[in-house]
Design an enzyme around this catalytic site. Sequence first.
Site: not given
Length: 293
Positions: A138-139, A142, A210
């Site tokens: 997930h990070e 980004h 997100e």
Amino acid sequence: MIWKRDWGLTYRVFITWSLLLLVYLVFIGILMALKLSIGFIIVISVVMGLVQYFFSDKLVMMSTGARIVEEDEEPGLHRMIEKLCTEAGLPKPKVAVMQSPIPNAFATGRSPTHAVVAVTDSIMRTLNQQELEAVLAHELSHIKNRDILTMTLASFIAMIASMIMQNFLFASIFDRREGGAGAWIIAGIVAAVVWVVATLLMMALSRYREFAADRGSAYITNNPEALISALTKISGRMEYIPAEAKVAAEGANAFYIIPAISGKTLASLFSTHPPLEKRIENLRKVESELRGY
């Protein structure tokens, strides 16, 4: 790995940058209202721009207490991130760890080649390997989506406006220049507007990004269920975190995978993340897409 460019995120980043430029011009207007010299205003604006671009990630690291760790300190974490970066087609970022009772993670940096992925020591104890991989993916999403710098700049502008808001009355009392007190009061009011606008921009972009990073995690790991499990665990653990620890972490909520909301500060009124139920619903759709049904 399946990877689909999110044009909705691209559009929102462009709009946010445009509005941030407007907010930046308003900030310059504040300095002019304080009757500072044009030369000084130009220098301050250029310095602020350079600081935001080159040091914003370091400011986020300082505010969270994250510390860069080398491979010999956290070999398992490094191997996990290296494997995910290979899957995602990204250069390996720096790796950092925070000492915190809050299980959380964030990414910062101005570009994929100047990025940091940070996790708390408690998240490494809370999640199993697949869940932690999903959070790290997930990070990394980004970073791949290049949305971090926009969030960092917006938070920096909000921080400057907040500092003016908190000190304008004090400054107006001790400013002996003609009209100085009135200028500080005007500056304080405008700073409040700038803070609200910058915060709303962060909220609007952060909620969408997100969703995009959750989808990216599912694409990188091909395991959306792992992220659903991780988000549920982290969210459930938040109920048992002391309010003081949440207050200390709230300043960086826009960067965390799950916000630490204490309910005791003004920041608690502004949600930077979509509801957990919506994120799970989004991930279920990605799961159906990946499984072909």
